[in-house]
Design a protein around this motif. Structure first.
Motif, PDB file in Angstrom:
ATOM      1  N   HIS A 174       0.531  -1.360  -0.579  1.00  0.00           N
ATOM      2  CA  HIS A 174       0.135   0.236   0.064  1.00  0.00           C
ATOM      3  C   HIS A 174       0.915   1.438  -0.159  1.00  0.00           C
ATOM      4  N   GLY A 175       0.159   1.644   0.008  1.00  0.00           N
ATOM      5  CA  GLY A 175       0.655   3.256  -0.653  1.00  0.00           C
ATOM      6  C   GLY A 175       0.897   4.463   0.748  1.00  0.00           C
ATOM      7  N   GLY A 176       0.545   3.836   1.814  1.00  0.00           N
ATOM      8  CA  GLY A 176       0.870   4.647   3.311  1.00  0.00           C
ATOM      9  C   GLY A 176      -0.393   5.438   3.435  1.00  0.00           C
ATOM     10  N   LEU A 225       0.600  11.515  -4.701  1.00  0.00           N
ATOM     11  CA  LEU A 225       2.351  10.475  -4.659  1.00  0.00           C
ATOM     12  C   LEU A 225       2.288   9.290  -5.735  1.00  0.00           C
ATOM     13  N   ARG A 226       0.932   9.068  -5.994  1.00  0.00           N
ATOM     14  CA  ARG A 226       0.685   7.515  -7.051  1.00  0.00           C
ATOM     15  C   ARG A 226       1.440   8.552  -8.444  1.00  0.00           C
ATOM     16  N   ARG A 227       0.992   9.414  -8.222  1.00  0.00           N
ATOM     17  CA  ARG A 227       1.237   9.970  -9.847  1.00  0.00           C
ATOM     18  C   ARG A 227       3.028  10.516  -9.802  1.00  0.00           C
ATOM     19  N   ALA A 256       5.008   7.155   3.382  1.00  0.00           N
ATOM     20  CA  ALA A 256       3.963   7.401   2.723  1.00  0.00           C
ATOM     21  C   ALA A 256       4.376   8.231   0.983  1.00  0.00           C
ATOM     22  N   TRP A 257       5.616   8.617   0.936  1.00  0.00           N
ATOM     23  CA  TRP A 257       6.084   8.830  -0.095  1.00  0.00           C
ATOM     24  C   TRP A 257       7.220   7.517  -0.961  1.00  0.00           C
ATOM     25  N   GLU A 258       7.509   6.827   0.592  1.00  0.00           N
ATOM     26  CA  GLU A 258       8.641   5.899   0.289  1.00  0.00           C
ATOM     27  C   GLU A 258       7.696   4.183  -0.329  1.00  0.00           C
ATOM     28  N   SER A 259       6.105   4.428   0.747  1.00  0.00           N
ATOM     29  CA  SER A 259       5.993   3.423   0.229  1.00  0.00           C
ATOM     30  C   SER A 259       5.338   3.313  -1.723  1.00  0.00           C
TER      31      SER A 259
END
Length: 547
Positions: A79-81, A143-145, A93-96
């Motif tokens: 997951h993206g955190g 963050l995903r983008r 969250a960014w690292e995730s």
């Protein structure tokens, strides 16, 4: 450097009893390695792969089986955190988000897939609270983008009407439902399978993956290295399969034992917490395939997850309870089971009770309790926390610590970020022990079975097998060419076949019947089914190993 290169065929990545015997004998006879990794969870096997792929000679010692500890008790999400955004932990969250992209697109596309997750908007989530959640989802989209994950793979989040919400999740109670929020995240088909794939990929680069080898003591030793630099280490271990004591020699050692890390590195301070999941039948979702993220009343930023699996099961979690003692197989607390049933029942049209339970499982998080004792600053990516902080509020950042003797310990973090943890640990070991190695390669290094999704879609094998074995799925089927009965399920309530278990014995390092039931497949999560399957696994294991 004496590490190997990735093997092109199945043989180089195969783990089995014969290979373990041979490689353990070589080390016991005095052969030294550049790096010894202690711990066969996701972080430990990640360290082994990172180091071996850089050209180092590597051995890994695991006291039990691959993924025996925390790594098999996760929520099985990549997951993206988003949870960490609620606590203002943007770096995690960014690292995730970055590591999720690596797994989804490059290293394990066969094991990770997109999962829609719906947050129902009910009276338990106020309108201001819903606005905050929506804002967090928006940051998650950014963050995903930024991580490079295409929208076609993980669509953006959006608001749903009440009708749309029920379309995603028909089990929800209609009364008081004013809509929902949906976002997409990554879901692992099986966390233990990720660990096995990492270990086998490391073996393809020459790493010696030795399970049932318990490390008891690590001490600096003279002449144990294979070149210049640090003097190296002498490591005392015990062969848990009856081989007695073994002395291992390595130029560097990484302690990747998770909640057990302080046993080998007493200066490390942890505050472990227990996370519990429930196992129920898929029928509780009334045909819905989306996961649910249900607000926990009175808890800011905490949600219970209802996670559909592809084996007719649903997992419900996750609690966060501080623990004082560490056990090999943690037991869920009765109050945790009651809490989870109560939270999800608030949003279901048909509330759940104990009769709906098929099983429950719990894992321990190795949460950091500040920097190591006597260490003036974080020796890596650790976090400082106050003694009074709740375990639910502790950061999931990881720490890489080098003690006075040169032992490297990596701890903290979470499953999604294992690769970054491993890279940081190997970097530290190279520096501490004067090793010569190439740069980290694991951001684009596909695990065994991986391939572009277009190729995976064209493999001539059932989709269920492709999701677990990727390009190796036809090899699993081939084991039944002369024994078609191996394609039959091993039990009434499972789709796992004898061919999968035989593949696990020959190629995935399964050394006991329990390895087959509890980690190479997940039948063991339901106690009643485990008892029946264990007898079948024992018969197959005895037959396969008697030849």
């Amino acid at each position: 450097m004496t590490g190997g290169t990735a093997a092109g065929g199945l043989g180089g990545t195969s783990l089995n009893g014969r290979r373990r015997e041979r490689e353990l004998a070589e080390l016991a006879a005095g052969r030294s390695v550049d790096l010894l990794v202690v711990g066969g969870g996701v972080t430990g096997v990640g360290v082994a792969l990172d180091a071996a792929s850089r050209g180092l000679s590597v051995a890994l010692a695991e006291a039990r089986d691959l993924a025996f500890g925390t790594s098999r008790w996760s929520s099985k999400l990549v997951h993206g955190g988003l949870r960490y955004l609620a606590h203002g932990d943007l770096p995690v969250a960014w690292e995730s988000a970055v590591e999720r992209d690596v797994l989804l697109r490059h290293t394990a596309p066969h094991l990770v897939r997109a999962l829609p997750i719906v947050t129902p908007l009910t009276g338990d989530l106020s309108r201001p609270g819903a606005t905050l959640v929506r804002a967090g989802l928006g940051v998650g989209d950014v963050l995903r983008r930024a991580a490079g994950t295409p929208r076609q793979m993980l669509p953006g989040s959006r608001r749903l009407t009440a009708v749309e919400t029920l379309g995603f999740a028909p089990a929800l109670r209609r009364t008081g439902l004013r809509g929902g929020l949906v976002y997409w995240d990554g879901q692992l088909v099986d966390d233990a399978r990720l660990v096995v794939a990492l270990a086998r990929t490391a073996a393809g680069f020459g790493a010696r993956v030795l399970t049932r080898l318990r490390v008891q003591q690590i001490e600096p030793g003279r002449g144990s290295g294979s070149g210049g630099g640090a003097a190296g280490f002498l490591v005392t271990a015990s062969d848990e399969l009856g081989g007695g004591p073994v002395t291992l020699r390595a130029r560097a050692v990484v302690n990747a034992t998770g909640v057990w890390a302080p046993t080998l590195a007493p200066g490390i301070r942890l505050r472990p917490s227990r996370g519990t999941h429930l196992v129920v039948r898929a029928g509780v979702l009334a045909g819905g395939r989306a996961a649910l993220s249900v607000p926990i009343p009175g808890e800011f930023g905490r949600f219970a997850l209802v996670l559909p699996q592809d084996d007719g099961r649903v997992y419900i979690g996750l609690t966060d309870v501080p623990v004082e003692s560490i056990t090999d197989v943690p037991e869920p607390g009765e109050e945790e089971i009651t809490e989870l049933l109560g939270v999800v029942s608030r949003v279901f049209a048909a509330p759940l009770d104990r009769a709906d339970l098929l099983g429950a499982f719990a894992g321990l998080r190795p949460l950091l309790d500040g920097p190591p004792a006597g260490h003036p600053r974080d020796a890596g990516r650790g976090s400082r926390v106050s003694r009074g902080a709740r375990t639910a509020d502790l950061s999931r950042r990881h720490l890489v610590h080098i003690d006075a003797g040169g032992l490297v310990t990596v701890v903290g973090g979470k499953l999604t970020t294992y690769r970054r943890m491993a890279a940081d640990a190997v970097d530290a070991a190279i520096t501490a022990s004067g090793l010569t190695a190439g740069p980290c390669r694991t951001t684009r290094l596909g695990l065994v079975g991986s391939a572009p999704r277009e190729r995976l879609a064209g493999i001539a094998a059932p989709a269920r097998l492709v999701e677990r074995y990727g390009t190796e799925a036809p090899r699993v089927l081939a084991l039944a060419a002369d024994a078609p009965e191996l394609l039959e399920p091993v039990g009434e309530a499972t789709s796992v076949t004898g061919a999968e278990w035989l593949f696990a014995i020959r190629h995935e390092g399964a050394l006991t019947a329990a390895d087959l039931v509890d980690r190479r497949s997940r039948i063991g999560l339901v106690p009643a089914e485990r008892r029946a399957a264990l007898a079948a696994a024992t018969r197959l294991f005895d037959h396969a190993t008697s030849r």
